[in-house]
Design an enzyme around this catalytic site. Structure first.
Site, PDB file in Angstrom:
ATOM      1  NE  ARG A  51      -4.031  -1.984   2.013  1.00 25.13           N
ATOM      2  CZ  ARG A  51      -5.029  -2.096   2.878  1.00 25.13           C
ATOM      3  NH1 ARG A  51      -5.155  -1.219   3.849  1.00 25.13           N
ATOM      4  NH2 ARG A  51      -5.888  -3.078   2.773  1.00 25.13           N
ATOM      5  CG  ASP A 159     -13.683   5.944   8.105  1.00 28.09           C
ATOM      6  OD1 ASP A 159     -14.273   4.852   8.256  1.00 28.09           O
ATOM      7  OD2 ASP A 159     -12.444   6.026   7.936  1.00 28.09           O
TER       8      ASP A 159
HETATM    9  C1  SAM Z   1     -13.516  -2.371   8.294  1.00 28.69           C
HETATM   10  S1  SAM Z   1     -14.134  -0.746   8.224  1.00 28.69           S
HETATM   11  C2  SAM Z   1     -15.692  -0.934   9.059  1.00 28.69           C
HETATM   12  C3  SAM Z   1     -16.847  -0.291   8.317  1.00 28.69           C
HETATM   13  C4  SAM Z   1     -18.225  -0.510   8.950  1.00 28.69           C
HETATM   14  N1  SAM Z   1     -18.265  -0.009  10.291  1.00 28.69           N
HETATM   15  C5  SAM Z   1     -18.613  -1.973   8.915  1.00 28.69           C
HETATM   16  O1  SAM Z   1     -18.526  -2.656   9.939  1.00 28.69           O
HETATM   17  O2  SAM Z   1     -18.981  -2.457   7.849  1.00 28.69           O
HETATM   18  C6  SAM Z   1     -13.150   0.099   9.468  1.00 28.69           C
HETATM   19  C7  SAM Z   1     -13.149   1.608   9.309  1.00 28.69           C
HETATM   20  O3  SAM Z   1     -12.587   2.187  10.493  1.00 28.69           O
HETATM   21  C8  SAM Z   1     -11.887   3.350  10.099  1.00 28.69           C
HETATM   22  N2  SAM Z   1     -10.923   3.751  11.154  1.00 28.69           N
HETATM   23  C9  SAM Z   1      -9.765   3.149  11.493  1.00 28.69           C
HETATM   24  N3  SAM Z   1      -9.148   3.836  12.473  1.00 28.69           N
HETATM   25  C10 SAM Z   1      -9.943   4.888  12.761  1.00 28.69           C
HETATM   26  C11 SAM Z   1      -9.841   5.983  13.681  1.00 28.69           C
HETATM   27  N4  SAM Z   1      -8.797   6.126  14.500  1.00 28.69           N
HETATM   28  N5  SAM Z   1     -10.847   6.901  13.717  1.00 28.69           N
HETATM   29  C12 SAM Z   1     -11.907   6.768  12.883  1.00 28.69           C
HETATM   30  N6  SAM Z   1     -12.058   5.773  11.984  1.00 28.69           N
HETATM   31  C13 SAM Z   1     -11.087   4.838  11.926  1.00 28.69           C
HETATM   32  C14 SAM Z   1     -11.218   2.937   8.810  1.00 28.69           C
HETATM   33  O4  SAM Z   1     -10.854   4.042   8.011  1.00 28.69           O
HETATM   34  C15 SAM Z   1     -12.290   2.063   8.150  1.00 28.69           C
HETATM   35  O5  SAM Z   1     -13.064   2.767   7.213  1.00 28.69           O
END
Ligand code: SAM
Length: 294
Positions: A51, A159
């Site tokens: 990445r 996010d």
């Molecule tokens: C796997 S996705 C989950 C999406 C959705 N909640 C679901 O369960 O389908 C995880 C998300 O968490 C976000 N994320 C990771 N670290 C974060 C942080 N410190 N603050 C806010 N969002 C975060 C990532 O960018 C990503 O879009």
């Protein structure tokens, strides 16, 4: 590059990338952990290598050393690029559907009773990725609201990844991303794209206008006051270490209305940070006691 496309279409590491050295790997892991709470174990070296190599290409940089130097020099600016590159954004409409069933069965009916005077409902999709979860919250809430009453309903969707927030706000999805949405809901809450949007669907305005998308790092200050009736923070804490998860869970408790709900991902648990919560069902927690204190 945002990992949204990586997540959906796979293939983030190919053998043609230059090899990531220990010092650069450690630096990147440290920066991402400090700033986003995301813990990248040694087994994530390949993922980081692939990445970051793509990000380097976008920037015209030839080596990981040069990229790390760029991160050091540009400060917050490239921090966003790095975090966007390393987040995992897998999501789908009505993912872990038992949460949406519980939302309709008791979370929202309880909130409708509790807030009968204010007629205010607040839901939060924390870590919303490309928006599917937030739009599903809006759809289910619209299905549950008494048609004869006016309610002040808002869904906040946040996010850390600025790329996915931009994608989410468009509310346009390829047809294959809605293939698991039941026909009734598909017709009611989406419209088929025409001309330049052919092959896609667009979330209808009645749904989209309820959702506000914002970039927000869950580890930093939260500008909103709450109280929220329901928070979905699913498949996000899995990337954090235990102390970070516990702090976050306590903060969710503070911004939830007493009696409000927190839903987390299927492989997550909040033991250790559970104090003000009662486990009600599979990964569904009810905020007990106390008052809303923000
Ligand atoms: C796997 S996705 C989950 C999406 C959705 N909640 C679901 O369960 O389908 C995880 C998300 O968490 C976000 N994320 C990771 N670290 C974060 C942080 N410190 N603050 C806010 N969002 C975060 C990532 O960018 C990503 O879009």
């Amino acid at each position: 590059m945002s990992s949204a496309s990586n997540a959906h279409y796979g293939g983030y590491d190919t053998p043609s990338y230059p090899v990531l050295g220990d010092a650069e790997f450690d630096f990147i892991r440290h920066v991402v952990s400090e700033n986003a709470g995301i813990v990248l174990g040694p087994n994530k070296r390949q993922l980081v290598q692939g990445r970051v190599a793509r990000r380097m290409r976008e920037l015209g940089l030839q080596s990981y050393e040069a990229y790390c130097e760029h991160v050091r020099e540009s400060g917050p600016e490239e921090l966003v690029g790095l975090i966007n590159a390393l987040t995992t954004n897998v999501t789908s409409f009505f993912r872990e559907n038992h949460h949406f069933e519980a939302l309709a069965a008791y979370m929202l009916p309880e909130a409708l009773k509790r807030n009968a005077v204010s007629r205010r409902l607040r839901l939060w999709s924390a870590g919303c990725s490309t928006g599917e979860e937030a739009y599903c919250l809006a759809m289910v809430a619209l299905e549950c609201l008494p048609p004869s009453q006016r309610w002040d309903l808002k869904i906040l969707a946040t996010d850390i990844d600025s790329n996915v927030i931009a994608e989410a706000a468009r509310g346009i999805y390829p047809l294959d991303r809605v293939s698991s949405v039941p026909e009734g809901r598909l017709c009611r809450w989406f419209r088929r794209g025409a001309r330049s949007e052919a092959g896609n669907v667009r979330v209808r305005d009645t749904v989209a206008q309820l959702v506000t998308f914002r970039q927000l790092n869950l580890l930093r200050d939260w500008p909103m006051r709450g109280p929220f009736d329901v928070i979905f923070c699913r498949n996000v804490m899995i990337y954090f270490d235990q102390p970070t998860r516990e702090r976050l869970v306590q903060r969710f408790a503070q911004i939830l209305a007493p009696g409000g709900y927190l839903c987390i991902g299927h492989s997550e648990s909040i033991h250790g940070g559970i104090a003000p919560f009662k486990l009600l069902g599979k990964t569904i927690y009810r905020r007990i006691g106390g008052t809303h204190d923000t």
